[in-house]
Design a protein around this motif. Structure first.
Motif, short mmCIF file in Angstrom:
data_model
loop_
_atom_site.label_atom_id
_atom_site.label_comp_id
_atom_site.label_asym_id
_atom_site.label_seq_id
_atom_site.Cartn_x
_atom_site.Cartn_y
_atom_site.Cartn_z
N LEU A 80 0.83 -1.20 0.00
CA LEU A 80 0.00 0.00 0.00
C LEU A 80 0.87 1.26 0.00
O LEU A 80 1.82 1.35 0.77
N ALA A 81 0.51 2.21 -0.85
CA ALA A 81 1.19 3.50 -0.88
C ALA A 81 0.93 4.23 0.44
O ALA A 81 -0.09 4.01 1.10
N GLU A 82 1.84 5.08 0.82
CA GLU A 82 1.69 5.83 2.08
C GLU A 82 0.40 6.64 2.11
O GLU A 82 -0.24 6.76 3.14
N ASN A 83 0.00 7.18 0.96
CA ASN A 83 -1.19 8.03 0.90
C ASN A 83 -2.40 7.31 0.31
O ASN A 83 -3.28 7.92 -0.27
N VAL A 84 -2.45 5.97 0.51
CA VAL A 84 -3.56 5.19 -0.03
C VAL A 84 -4.89 5.67 0.53
O VAL A 84 -4.98 6.12 1.68
N SER A 85 -5.92 5.59 -0.30
CA SER A 85 -7.29 5.86 0.11
C SER A 85 -8.05 4.55 -0.06
O SER A 85 -8.22 4.06 -1.18
N TYR A 86 -8.48 3.95 1.05
CA TYR A 86 -9.13 2.65 1.03
C TYR A 86 -10.57 2.83 1.47
O TYR A 86 -10.83 3.09 2.65
N VAL A 87 -11.51 2.71 0.54
CA VAL A 87 -12.92 2.91 0.84
C VAL A 87 -13.63 1.56 0.83
O VAL A 87 -13.65 0.86 -0.17
N HIS A 88 -14.20 1.21 1.98
CA HIS A 88 -14.86 -0.07 2.18
C HIS A 88 -16.29 -0.06 1.64
O HIS A 88 -16.83 1.00 1.31
N THR A 89 -16.92 -1.23 1.64
CA THR A 89 -18.27 -1.36 1.12
C THR A 89 -19.30 -0.56 1.92
O THR A 89 -20.36 -0.23 1.41
N ASN A 90 -18.98 -0.25 3.17
CA ASN A 90 -19.90 0.55 3.99
C ASN A 90 -19.67 2.05 3.82
O ASN A 90 -20.29 2.85 4.50
N GLY A 91 -18.75 2.42 2.95
CA GLY A 91 -18.46 3.83 2.69
C GLY A 91 -17.36 4.40 3.57
O GLY A 91 -16.94 5.53 3.38
N LYS A 92 -16.89 3.63 4.54
CA LYS A 92 -15.85 4.12 5.44
C LYS A 92 -14.52 4.19 4.70
O LYS A 92 -14.10 3.24 4.06
N PRO B 71 -20.57 -10.73 -1.87
CA PRO B 71 -19.79 -10.40 -3.05
C PRO B 71 -19.58 -8.88 -3.13
O PRO B 71 -20.41 -8.10 -2.66
N ILE B 72 -18.44 -8.51 -3.72
CA ILE B 72 -18.15 -7.10 -3.93
C ILE B 72 -17.71 -6.87 -5.37
O ILE B 72 -17.22 -7.78 -6.04
N ALA B 73 -17.89 -5.64 -5.81
CA ALA B 73 -17.24 -5.13 -7.01
C ALA B 73 -16.26 -4.10 -6.50
O ALA B 73 -16.54 -3.38 -5.52
N TYR B 74 -15.09 -4.04 -7.10
CA TYR B 74 -14.10 -3.08 -6.63
C TYR B 74 -13.30 -2.49 -7.77
O TYR B 74 -13.17 -3.09 -8.84
N THR B 75 -12.81 -1.31 -7.52
CA THR B 75 -11.91 -0.63 -8.44
C THR B 75 -10.67 -0.27 -7.64
O THR B 75 -10.77 0.30 -6.55
N ALA B 76 -9.51 -0.63 -8.19
CA ALA B 76 -8.24 -0.34 -7.53
C ALA B 76 -7.32 0.36 -8.50
O ALA B 76 -7.33 0.06 -9.71
N ILE B 77 -6.54 1.27 -7.99
CA ILE B 77 -5.54 1.96 -8.79
C ILE B 77 -4.17 1.66 -8.19
O ILE B 77 -3.94 1.90 -7.00
N LEU C 148 -8.56 2.34 -3.47
CA LEU C 148 -9.50 1.23 -3.64
C LEU C 148 -10.88 1.71 -3.23
O LEU C 148 -11.04 2.40 -2.22
N GLN C 149 -11.88 1.34 -4.03
CA GLN C 149 -13.28 1.62 -3.73
C GLN C 149 -14.03 0.31 -3.92
O GLN C 149 -13.98 -0.28 -4.99
#
Length: 127
Positions: free
Chosen positions: A32-44, A100-106, A119-120
């Motif tokens: 994980l990059a230091e400035n990663v933004s990780y958004v979970h399925t609950n929006g957190k 199940p989830i759908a996700y987008t990662a960069i 990640l969203q």
């Protein structure tokens, strides 16, 4: 070169999911990059430290993560976009959760190393 990069990103995705199941903070720290933004399925939204700490402290327990589909697209020389679906099995206070989830990662490359930048994830209906 593109096929090699795409396979490397697929490997990083597998490694990340395995580290989440294993509670391996050191592997997650490297992926994980230091400035990663990780958004979970609950929006957190979580920072790198919040995400890793929740897993290593046992506040979030993944039992299994199964990749069901995954498309990797090169988005320039130093970035890749992953869109996928996965089946998540987690431990909760009330027992096992399976969804199940759908996700987008960069993923971005910096200093010769690929890392997850964002990640969203979204819960989806069982098919």
């Amino acid at each position: 070169m593109p096929a090699k990069t795409i396979e490397a990103i697929r490997g990083l995705e597998r490694d990340r999911f395995r580290a989440m199941v294993d509670g391996d903070g050191a592997v997650l720290d490297a992926l994980l990059a230091e400035n990663v933004s990780y958004v979970h399925t609950n929006g957190k939204r979580e920072t790198k430290r919040q995400f890793i700490d929740a897993i290593t402290a046992g506040r979030r327990r993944y039992r299994q993560i199964e990749i069901q589909s995954q498309d990797v697209v090169l988005a320039g020389r130093d970035s890749c976009l992953v869109s996928g679906r996965a089946l998540i099995e987690m431990e909760s206070k009330n027992g096992a959760l399976v969804f199940p989830i759908a996700y987008t990662a960069i993923h971005v490359q910096s200093g010769g190393q690929w890392q997850l930048l964002a990640l969203q994830a979204t819960r989806i209906a069982l098919e």
